[in-house]
Scaffold this active site. Structure first.
Site, PDB file in Angstrom:
ATOM      1  N   GLU A  76      51.779   5.518  62.450  1.00  0.00           N
ATOM      2  CA  GLU A  76      50.927   4.470  63.030  1.00  0.00           C
ATOM      3  C   GLU A  76      49.773   5.152  63.749  1.00  0.00           C
ATOM      4  O   GLU A  76      49.855   6.326  64.073  1.00  0.00           O
ATOM      5  CB  GLU A  76      51.693   3.670  64.106  1.00  0.00           C
ATOM      6  CG  GLU A  76      52.908   2.932  63.643  1.00  0.00           C
ATOM      7  CD  GLU A  76      53.773   2.524  64.851  1.00  0.00           C
ATOM      8  OE1 GLU A  76      53.229   2.310  65.944  1.00  0.00           O
ATOM      9  OE2 GLU A  76      54.995   2.447  64.678  1.00  0.00           O
ATOM     10  N   LYS A  91      53.767  12.581  68.760  1.00  0.00           N
ATOM     11  CA  LYS A  91      52.359  12.176  68.743  1.00  0.00           C
ATOM     12  C   LYS A  91      51.552  13.334  68.156  1.00  0.00           C
ATOM     13  O   LYS A  91      51.667  14.472  68.595  1.00  0.00           O
ATOM     14  CB  LYS A  91      51.849  11.770  70.131  1.00  0.00           C
ATOM     15  CG  LYS A  91      52.240  12.663  71.276  1.00  0.00           C
ATOM     16  CD  LYS A  91      51.785  12.038  72.588  1.00  0.00           C
ATOM     17  CE  LYS A  91      52.223  12.916  73.740  1.00  0.00           C
ATOM     18  NZ  LYS A  91      52.066  12.314  75.033  1.00  0.00           N
ATOM     19  N   ARG A  95      53.380   0.825  81.837  1.00  0.00           N
ATOM     20  CA  ARG A  95      54.299   1.953  81.819  1.00  0.00           C
ATOM     21  C   ARG A  95      54.574   2.497  83.208  1.00  0.00           C
ATOM     22  O   ARG A  95      55.602   3.081  83.460  1.00  0.00           O
ATOM     23  CB  ARG A  95      53.746   3.058  80.932  1.00  0.00           C
ATOM     24  CG  ARG A  95      54.830   4.007  80.538  1.00  0.00           C
ATOM     25  CD  ARG A  95      54.257   5.129  79.739  1.00  0.00           C
ATOM     26  NE  ARG A  95      54.688   6.370  80.316  1.00  0.00           N
ATOM     27  CZ  ARG A  95      54.166   7.524  80.041  1.00  0.00           C
ATOM     28  NH1 ARG A  95      53.161   7.597  79.201  1.00  0.00           N
ATOM     29  NH2 ARG A  95      54.625   8.619  80.591  1.00  0.00           N
ATOM     30  N   GLU A 152      50.709  -1.758  73.152  1.00  0.00           N
ATOM     31  CA  GLU A 152      49.610  -1.154  73.900  1.00  0.00           C
ATOM     32  C   GLU A 152      48.619  -2.238  74.330  1.00  0.00           C
ATOM     33  O   GLU A 152      48.182  -3.048  73.503  1.00  0.00           O
ATOM     34  CB  GLU A 152      48.896  -0.132  72.995  1.00  0.00           C
ATOM     35  CG  GLU A 152      48.004   0.834  73.732  1.00  0.00           C
ATOM     36  CD  GLU A 152      48.737   2.112  74.143  1.00  0.00           C
ATOM     37  OE1 GLU A 152      49.857   2.363  73.641  1.00  0.00           O
ATOM     38  OE2 GLU A 152      48.179   2.847  74.980  1.00  0.00           O
ATOM     39  N   ARG A 212      50.104   1.532  77.885  1.00  0.00           N
ATOM     40  CA  ARG A 212      51.378   1.170  77.249  1.00  0.00           C
ATOM     41  C   ARG A 212      52.007   0.037  78.033  1.00  0.00           C
ATOM     42  O   ARG A 212      52.009   0.079  79.263  1.00  0.00           O
ATOM     43  CB  ARG A 212      52.278   2.410  77.256  1.00  0.00           C
ATOM     44  CG  ARG A 212      53.582   2.252  76.522  1.00  0.00           C
ATOM     45  CD  ARG A 212      53.427   2.531  75.040  1.00  0.00           C
ATOM     46  NE  ARG A 212      54.724   2.437  74.361  1.00  0.00           N
ATOM     47  CZ  ARG A 212      55.563   3.466  74.253  1.00  0.00           C
ATOM     48  NH1 ARG A 212      55.248   4.641  74.763  1.00  0.00           N
ATOM     49  NH2 ARG A 212      56.719   3.321  73.633  1.00  0.00           N
ATOM     50  N   LYS A 226      47.697   6.122  66.938  1.00  0.00           N
ATOM     51  CA  LYS A 226      48.016   6.260  68.360  1.00  0.00           C
ATOM     52  C   LYS A 226      46.864   5.641  69.147  1.00  0.00           C
ATOM     53  O   LYS A 226      45.742   6.122  69.088  1.00  0.00           O
ATOM     54  CB  LYS A 226      48.179   7.730  68.728  1.00  0.00           C
ATOM     55  CG  LYS A 226      48.515   7.882  70.198  1.00  0.00           C
ATOM     56  CD  LYS A 226      48.808   9.287  70.597  1.00  0.00           C
ATOM     57  CE  LYS A 226      49.279   9.355  72.045  1.00  0.00           C
ATOM     58  NZ  LYS A 226      48.797   8.308  72.923  1.00  0.00           N
TER      59      LYS A 226
END
Ligand SMILES: [Zn+2]
Ligand SMILES: [Zn+2]
Lengths: 342, 529
Positions: free
Chosen positions: B226, B398, B248, B276, B233, B228
């Site tokens: 996907e 990531k 987050r 996100e 977040r 980033k």
């Protein structure tokens, strides 16, 4: 006219034409003690305490021309009377008292007040002017009685032995190492690094009563070391040799260990605030006892300490020296950030 | 309190995670249950009631030790911590105390509403029966926080080891809403409080940076790729007719993003989504600097709503039909998610798309285009992976695009805090603008201890000016600064600001003539707008 001046080469007594702890080569160097920021190679003559002589001969060169004095003894040089008094810093360390036409100046080198059990304890000397270090010249530096600190070290060692860990104490080979040996000697054998063993030999030969230790050799096994106390100098701190021991844990013995930030920065497993320099109350006590009208503040927290003395009505001046810049472990930690005042 | 003091000392001195966990387990084995609750509270950032201002502590310490204010300041500068400075300055205690940690906290709590004279009497008598290390902790209870390198994860691992409970469950429990004054240790680690709480989110699953070639991960068909996204977040929680949005940082941000409130009517009960929060217009992600206009605001103006419209890109579903789906494989969760989000085409909430590629090479090429869609690179998630609590190596990676870099010269240095309180570790960097140097970033870390010592000694020798703790230094040392983005900024003299600047390396091979210019950065800024 003042008895001493601060020159490029070091503390100079014009009337007597000699230097005290100079950092450039001179003809006649009066030496307070054997740490290498106070005694350097290349002087024609050295004058130091009897116990310092074999130390500097071993550390610098056998060929040095060295005259010696006992504590309380004196000699005259060009009419200036020079005598030595105990500074309590390390074995053989002396405060240098100069007297000329009734004027008295004392240069204390490095000193501490507490009796450490191996060094002749500090003795205050009345004088008109006094040169003082200020390594720990902030009021947050106050030492606990050394017995308490040594109890802490002993408990740490015992815990380590029970948990099959090897206790490695990092201590400067001249001074701190002997103090640890003297005070930790008991049922647990003490193993020392070569450089410490060499100095011990010299010191014992000079007549100092130092408990027995074992020199570490390639034959010494990890098992033996794990059941004892290992003392090594700071250069060994991050060495592979330590990493290869059986589950090593390191402890640093230094006044800086009083403060968390320093403890963490040193990345040791334990820190013990044990210093051969005077703490804040010690500095104040020593200076008051001299009755000095003028105090010269050398290496350490010079700015803060001299400002405080002035506020207290004791005339004080900061002096730039090269003391505390190398070798003496406690000063070395200091070098990392605090000498900016100079 | 002695036991806790010892724990703190052990945690501060050990550098290894395992030693820290060992120390924690040892502590949890022997400590009083009430103390344990407080230790968990303190280490997860919950503060006890603080009825006394730290300025008063300082004032009283100065008064009883007769220390001049300037000397206190000098001492503080050396020690780097107010609580510790006070603890060290005070004369040795004349009495002792075997109060527990919680007793002290309760006693402090009871001071609420009392007059200053009563407070002072209490504090002075407490100081006089605590050892230096205990005093330090006592002062911290009143005025500081315990930043001692214990992550939630470490704490949870220690608790799991000590209690033999599941670590994910403990994590969920201690991240929940609870009151350390009321809850028991047993209730806390068993999570009695969390199940009844409508709002509570799950711990986020985090990824490690990919440092190896992606080929090493095996077949690409076993992975989901996907984009980033570079936003905030967040989790959207819908339970019992209520909607909550969490960021987050464990912060409830529901009110900040009215654009997302329609989800209340759309999502069924018992759903938690991970995704996100981004600035989104016409399904296109806008730059982070646009999103920034909407962050940390109490009120939002109409203009802000227009200039920086918010959207939410959904990554994952954690709870569905009130059941915890985190142990299901990603492939299953993704199916549920697609089903759930089916009818939401025209809204600012959408599924973050999967990138379909048949080879790693193809994916690597696509990754190079990330910046053109305001993405930071690619996320790789194993299709069989669970939704872990926190960071776990192996399942999520990531694969970020390389950061931008600029060569800049150091012009100011400042001492750090904590462990580095006595070293110049915080630096300010400048680039050239004609004859002048213009500040572009402040950065710290990124250097080794050895390098820090070296820089420190340079600063000590080359300080031109002092402004309190700041030193102006000769512009001589060149560093390569990495950063994630660039934005216009009126607050900065350079007219632009770098995002996440950090020191990549010390360019000892370069001198100050060879650094980048402000014009270079302006061009970069233009190209990203
Ligand atoms: Zn010395
Ligand atoms: Zn010295």
């Amino acid at each position: 006219m003042a008895l001493i001046e601060f020159t490029k080469k070091g503390i100079y007594c014009k009337q007597g034409d000699f230097y005290v702890d100079p950092w450039w080569p001179v003809d006649y160097a009066v030496t307070t003690h054997g740490h290498s920021d106070h005694v350097r190679f290349g002087n024609k003559y050295y004058l130091c305490h009897t116990l310092t002589k074999p130390i500097i001969k071993r550390r610098i060169s056998e060929d040095l021309n060295v005259e010696t004095l006992e504590y309380g003894e004196n000699i005259s040089r060009n009419g200036v009377n020079i005598s030595f008094f105990p500074a309590g810093h390390i074995i053989g360390s002396a405060q240098v008292r100069l007297e000329y036409k009734g004027e008295v100046c004392v240069i204390s080198g490095d000193y501490k007040i507490e009796d450490d059990g191996i060094t002749t304890p500090f003795e205050p000397v009345k004088c008109h002017s006094f040169v003082s270090e200020s390594t720990f010249g902030l009021p947050v530096y106050k030492w606990q009685k050394q017995q308490i600190v040594f109890n802490g070290i002993r408990n740490w060692v015992n815990d380590n032995i029970n948990q099959q860990k090897t206790s490695v104490l990092i201590a400067y080979s001249l001074g701190k190492a002997q103090r640890l040996i003297k005070n930790l000697a008991g049922d647990t054998p003490i193993y020392v690094h070569n450089s410490i063993a060499n100095l011990n030999e010299v010191i014992i030969e000079a007549g100092v009563n130092l408990p027995e230790t074992i020199r570490i050799t390639p034959e010494t096994t990890k098992d033996e070391l794990r059941k004892g106390i290992v003392i090594v100098p700071p250069v060994m701190r991050d060495s592979r040799w330590i990493k290869n021991l059986s589950h090593p844990v390191t402890g640093i013995c230094s006044g800086w260990m009083q403060v968390r930030a320093h403890r963490r920065w040193q990345s040791a497993d334990a820190g013990f605030a044990l210093s051969d320099h005077a703490d804040w109350p010690g500095l104040m006590e020593a200076i008051r006892a001299t009755g000095a009208e003028k105090v010269y503040v050398t290496h350490g927290f010079t700015a803060a300490f001299s400002r405080f003395l002035n506020d207290e009505g004791i005339e004080a001046a900061e002096v730039l020296t090269r003391f505390g810049q190398e070798d003496d472990e406690e000063n070395k930690v200091d070098l990392a950030g605090q000498n900016e005042n100079k | 309190m002695k036991r806790f003091a010892k724990l703190i000392q052990q945690l501060e001195l050990s550098n290894k995670t395992n030693d820290k966990i060992e120390a924690l387990v040892d502590y949890f084995n022997y400590a009083d249950d009430k103390d344990k609750v407080w230790v968990i509270a303190l280490f997860t950032g919950k503060k006890p009631k603080r009825p006394i201002k730290s300025a008063l502590l300082k004032y009283w310490a100065i008064a009883i030790t007769e220390t001049p204010e300037w000397l206190f300041a000098e001492s503080y500068a050396n020690v780097g911590d107010l609580s510790e400075t006070i603890a060290l300055l005070l004369p040795p205690a004349e009495n002792t105390s075997d109060f527990q940690l919680y007793t002290w906290i309760e006693e402090l709590h009871d001071l609420e509403g009392k007059d200053d004279e009563t407070k002072k009497e209490f504090i002075l008598s407490a100081w006089n029966k605590l050892e230096t290390q205990e005093r330090f902790i006592f002062n911290k209870l009143i005025s500081g926080n315990f930043r001692i390198g214990v992550s939630n994860k470490m704490l949870v691992n220690a608790l799991a080891k000590q209690s033999s409970l599941d670590s994910a469950q403990i994590m969920h429990s201690i991240m929940g809403k609870w009151d350390p004054y009321k809850i028991t240790f047993h209730e806390l680690i068993n999570g009695i409080h969390v199940n009844t709480d409508n709002s509570w989110p799950y711990p986020f699953c985090l990824a490690y940076a990919l440092e190896q070639e992606p080929e090493k991960l095996g077949l690409i068909s076993e992975w989901q790729a996907e984009w980033k996204w570079d936003g905030i977040r967040g989790q959207i929680v819908k339970r019992n007719g209520e909607l909550f949005i969490w960021s987050r940082g464990e912060e409830l941000v529901t009110e900040q993003f009215p654009e997302l409130h329609f989800m209340m009517g759309v999502l069924p009960d018992g759903v938690v989504l991970d995704g996100e929060i981004l600035a989104v217009q016409d399904k296109r992600v806008l730059s982070f600097s646009t999103l920034q206009q909407r962050l940390n605001r109490k009120t939002i103006s109409k203009k802000q709503l227009e200039d920086a419209p918010i959207g939410f890109f959904v990554y994952d579903v954690l709870e569905y039909e009130s059941k915890d789906f985190r142990e299901e494989p990603l492939s299953v969760r993704r199916k549920i998610l697609e089903q759930l989000m089916g009818g939401l085409d025209e809204s600012p909430v959408m599924i973050s798309p999967v990138i379909n590629c048949s080879s790693w090479d193809e994916l690597a090429d696509l990754r190079q285009t990330s910046r053109s869609i305001n993405s930071e690179g690619i996320m790789l998630k194993k299709l069989s992976s669970h939704y872990h609590s926190g960071r776990k190596r192996g399942d999520w990676w990531k694969w970020k695009i390389n950061p931008y870099t600029v060569d800049a010269v150091m012009i100011y240095a400042q001492k750090g805090s904590g462990r580095r309180a006595n070293f110049f570790t915080d630096y300010t960097f400048a680039v050239r603008d004609g004859e002048n140097l213009v500040t572009i970033a402040k950065a710290y870390s990124g250097l080794t201890d050895k390098e820090i010592k070296e820089v420190n000694s340079f600063v000590t020798r080359n300080a031109i000016e002092k402004f309190g703790p700041v030193r102006t230094v000769k512009p001589e040392l060149v560093f390569e600064i990495a950063f994630e983005g660039i934005a216009e900024s009126k607050r900065h003299k350079a007219g632009l600001a770098l995002r996440f600047p950090r020191i990549l390396r010390w360019r000892k091979d370069k001198n100050a003539d060879e650094i980048n210019t402000l014009e270079d950065l302006r061009q970069l800024l233009q190209s990203t707008l």
